[in-house]
Design an enzyme around this catalytic site. Structure first.
Site, mmCIF file in Angstrom:
data_model
loop_
_atom_site.group_PDB
_atom_site.id
_atom_site.type_symbol
_atom_site.label_atom_id
_atom_site.label_comp_id
_atom_site.label_asym_id
_atom_site.label_seq_id
_atom_site.Cartn_x
_atom_site.Cartn_y
_atom_site.Cartn_z
ATOM 1 N N LEU A 115 -3.775 3.954 1.413
ATOM 2 C CA LEU A 115 -4.080 4.286 2.803
ATOM 3 C C LEU A 115 -5.253 5.257 2.914
ATOM 4 C CD1 LEU A 115 -3.054 3.600 5.621
ATOM 5 C CD2 LEU A 115 -1.598 5.607 5.517
ATOM 6 N N GLY A 130 -2.403 4.529 -4.145
ATOM 7 C CA GLY A 130 -2.408 3.343 -4.989
ATOM 8 C C GLY A 130 -1.441 3.346 -6.157
ATOM 9 N N TYR A 144 0.836 -1.198 0.000
ATOM 10 C CA TYR A 144 0.000 0.000 0.000
ATOM 11 C C TYR A 144 0.864 1.239 0.000
ATOM 12 C CZ TYR A 144 0.765 0.859 5.023
ATOM 13 O OH TYR A 144 1.327 1.123 6.245
ATOM 14 N N CYS A 145 0.285 2.333 -0.469
ATOM 15 C CA CYS A 145 0.906 3.653 -0.422
ATOM 16 C C CYS A 145 -0.209 4.634 -0.051
ATOM 17 C CB CYS A 145 1.563 4.006 -1.763
ATOM 18 S SG CYS A 145 0.424 4.049 -3.154
ATOM 19 N N LYS A 146 -0.104 5.870 -0.435
ATOM 20 C CA LYS A 146 -1.153 6.829 -0.077
ATOM 21 C C LYS A 146 -2.412 6.641 -0.916
ATOM 22 C CE LYS A 146 -2.231 11.688 0.493
ATOM 23 N NZ LYS A 146 -1.779 13.062 0.356
#
Length: 134
Positions: free
Chosen positions: A119, A94, A90-92
């Site tokens: 996230l 996608g 995951y990141c902020k």
């Protein structure tokens, strides 16, 4: 007669070409926050946060490991993970995790989950555990 021959020749060729199209079943699966909760409960997975250390320090999913996608050692860092054990990325939002998923697939990881919406979407679920820097 020629027309019949061409048709008989063309149909198998077209069938072959269609079967050769990119139908590769990738090891990457885009998952929702709800699906991720289920995966975390049912599978032994490696949770990887691919944001920067500063972003990770502000808030991250409990038990997530930080491997910065923009780090010059990123590709070396992911090789230290278990390729046979499922990975959740995951990141902020996608984008970085999708790029990371492709790199991990190329590196030979077998089962990769990518959190849809990152996230940002994860934080809207009430059942999720986040660690927040005070």
């Amino acid at each position: 007669m020629k027309r019949f021959f061409y048709i008989c020749f063309l149909i198998p060729v077209l069938c072959f070409l269609v079967s050769c199209m990119d139908t590769k079943n990738t090891g990457i699966k885009l998952v929702t926050a709800e699906e991720m909760i289920s995966i975390l409960e049912s599978e032994d997975v490696q949770v990887i946060d691919v944001r920067t250390p500063e972003e990770y320090g502000e808030v991250h999913i409990s038990n997530a490991q930080n491997i910065d996608y923009f780090s010059p050692t990123f590709e070396e860092d992911i090789t230290k993970l278990d390729k046979e054990k499922p990975v959740i990325l995951y990141c902020k939002g996608g984008t970085r995790s999708a790029k990371c998923a492709k790199k991990m697939e190329e590196a030979g990881f077998e089962k990769i989950y990518d959190l849809e919406g990152g996230l940002s979407r994860w934080q809207h679920s009430e059942e999720l555990e986040l660690e927040v820097k005070s």
